[in-house]
Design a protein around this motif. Structure first.
Motif, mmCIF file in Angstrom:
data_model
loop_
_atom_site.group_PDB
_atom_site.id
_atom_site.type_symbol
_atom_site.label_atom_id
_atom_site.label_comp_id
_atom_site.label_asym_id
_atom_site.label_seq_id
_atom_site.Cartn_x
_atom_site.Cartn_y
_atom_site.Cartn_z
ATOM 1 N N VAL A 31 45.851 -37.866 -21.504
ATOM 2 C CA VAL A 31 46.849 -38.742 -22.135
ATOM 3 C C VAL A 31 46.479 -40.220 -21.963
ATOM 4 N N PRO A 32 45.309 -40.641 -22.439
ATOM 5 C CA PRO A 32 44.969 -42.063 -22.353
ATOM 6 C C PRO A 32 45.917 -42.872 -23.237
ATOM 7 N N ALA A 33 46.224 -44.095 -22.799
ATOM 8 C CA ALA A 33 47.160 -44.953 -23.534
ATOM 9 C C ALA A 33 46.467 -46.255 -23.918
ATOM 10 N N ILE A 34 46.028 -46.326 -25.167
ATOM 11 C CA ILE A 34 45.480 -47.567 -25.716
ATOM 12 C C ILE A 34 46.543 -48.110 -26.653
ATOM 13 N N THR A 35 47.310 -49.071 -26.186
ATOM 14 C CA THR A 35 48.493 -49.542 -26.889
ATOM 15 C C THR A 35 48.178 -50.775 -27.738
#
Length: 466
Positions: A31-35
């Motif tokens: 669940v990587p988060a690149i926002t």
């Protein structure tokens, strides 16, 4: 630092570290988060590397900016230079090791304030904390901010132990690192300076010689001055750059992360603070402006005090939805509505809503960067993420409950006032924000872990005595 406990318990720290790495890799690969914020930082870093301009890309050129402090873009620029442009997976993997280092610093803080056994407990609680691990998988400032925060606190406690000034430059530089990541990092040196001032009154170091002991005027003035100078040093180049580039004195970043001369809808900001209390409203309403429609049905009942006010609010949102922008005229109408609501109930605006925002930031399940429904109380999502949400919510309450117990049982901990004072100061500041987000309380989580280790220390000591 924590070398002695590691030397005496190599297997414990080895397996705990491996568990910490495994947990963080799970978040990074699943669940990587690149926002959107990640891409803003990334764009600044890319332009800095490729064109030598600390700025944002436009349609035809790169424009210098000051909307983000240079700490995280500098980190991204180094990673992009080594591993390739926009290689965010490398960013997350490096952050994993930074977070592991944070676990060791938390353990050292527990060793200094409690005992070597408490250092082991604190390390394990930090290593297996999903809330610290979660943000290593997000290309955001949190991992570095937490690292610099706990490092500064550890150097401060070491400075109190040494009764000299030698540790305070390192403490100040760590505070400066925290500020260069996020502007609210300035709360950290403020908390330490306030504690140094308070020590003059309570004098915990009466057994030391009066000319150099902790709590003397000489010690607090010397440590406070060295700390202040060391904090300002890392900010000096950024401040000079902003003066030369924009002609403004800007040692941090603009309050609303706006470009120079850009219109800021302060009336809308003020209106949201008359009712917003939880993260879901931040996501559905606050972040929608500008560019996305706002559904009036998403407003909670506390957003209006009467049917007439409800009609007025819905009309304002309808006018906004037509253009998806807030201009000066519409913003003035939002301001008038905000002032009307504040006059009707000042206690709500100045006290109850800030308290609710603080409670929401501390007590939420902390799943905002996971693919979970922000409306967690509706329990209407997939079984897998529903289980994750419930588990994280319960775990957060367990950490906080153990910390409260540790606070009650560990009132004798040296310099507890510094740690608790920082958490209270930061929480009070967060209550003034329009956008409650749980990540803003993450800087206080090392102290939660330390107090939870205190609770375990007390409980295990009672068992040993029995």
């Amino acid at each position: 630092m924590v070398r002695e406990p590691v030397r005496k318990n190599p297997e414990f720290f080895l397996f705990a570290t491996l568990a910490a790495i495994a947990l963080r890799l799970l978040f990074i690969f699943r669940v990587p988060a690149i926002t959107a914020d990640s891409f803003v930082y990334g764009d600044i870093a890319k332009n800095w590397v490729e064109q030598g301009i600390y700025g944002l890309s436009g349609l035809t050129r790169v424009s210098p900016t000051d909307i983000r402090l240079p700490g995280y873009p500098a980190f991204l620029a180094i990673i992009f230079r080594i591993f390739g442009m926009e290689h965010y997976r490398a960013v997350l993997l490096v952050q994993m090791f930074v977070d592991i280092a944070t676990c060791f610093v938390i353990a050292d803080l527990a060793r200094r304030l409690l005992s070597p056994r408490a250092a082991k407990t604190a390390f394990l609680l930090a290593a297996l904390c999903p809330f610290l691990a979660n943000y290593t998988a997000a290309a955001l400032t949190e991992t570095w901010e937490v690292f610099f925060t706990v490092l500064a606190l550890d150097f401060a406690v070491a400075g109190f132990e040494a009764c000299g000034w030698q540790r305070w430059p390192a403490c100040g530089l760590a505070c400066g690192g925290a500020i260069l990541m996020r502007p609210d990092g300035v709360l950290l040196p403020i908390a330490i300076e306030l504690y140094l001032a308070a020590l003059i009154l309570v004098r915990p170091g009466r057994e030391r010689p009066p000319d150099r002991g902790v709590g003397t005027l000489q010690f607090s003035l010397r440590a406070g001055l060295v700390l202040a100078v060391s904090v300002l040093l890392p900010l000096a180049p950024w401040t000079v750059r902003n003066w030369r580039t924009f002609g403004v004195f800007q040692p941090l970043a603009p309050r609303y992360a706006n470009e120079a001369n850009a219109f800021v809808p302060l009336g809308f900001e003020r209106w949201t603070k008359t009712w917003i209390a939880d993260y879901v409203s931040t996501e559905e309403v606050y972040w929608a402006v500008p560019g996305s429609p706002i559904d009036a049905a998403n407003l909670p009942s506390r957003a209006f005090d009467s049917p007439d006010e409800k009609d007025q609010t819905e009309q304002l949102l309808d006018d906004y939805n037509q253009r998806l922008q807030i201009g000066p005229e519409l913003d003035h109408r939002f301001k008038q509505l905000a002032e009307q609501r504040i006059r009707q109930d000042g206690w709500r605006y100045w006290l109850w809503l800030p308290c609710l925002r603080i409670a929401d930031m501390w007590l939420r399940p902390r799943t905002e960067i996971l693919p979970c429904n922000s409306r967690w109380w509706e329990f209407d999502e997939e079984a897998q993420w529903l289980a994750v949400m419930i588990a994280l919510g319960i775990l957060n309450l367990l950490y906080l409950g153990a910390a409260l117990w540790g606070l009650v049982k560990g009132w004798h901990i040296p310099h507890l006032g510094l740690l608790v004072g920082f958490v209270l100061l930061r929480s009070a500041f967060l209550g003034t924000l329009e956008n409650p987000e749980t990540r803003y309380t993450l800087e206080g989580y090392p102290i939660v872990i330390l107090l939870a280790a205190t609770a375990w220390e007390h409980w295990s000591s009672g068992r040993d005595d029995a």
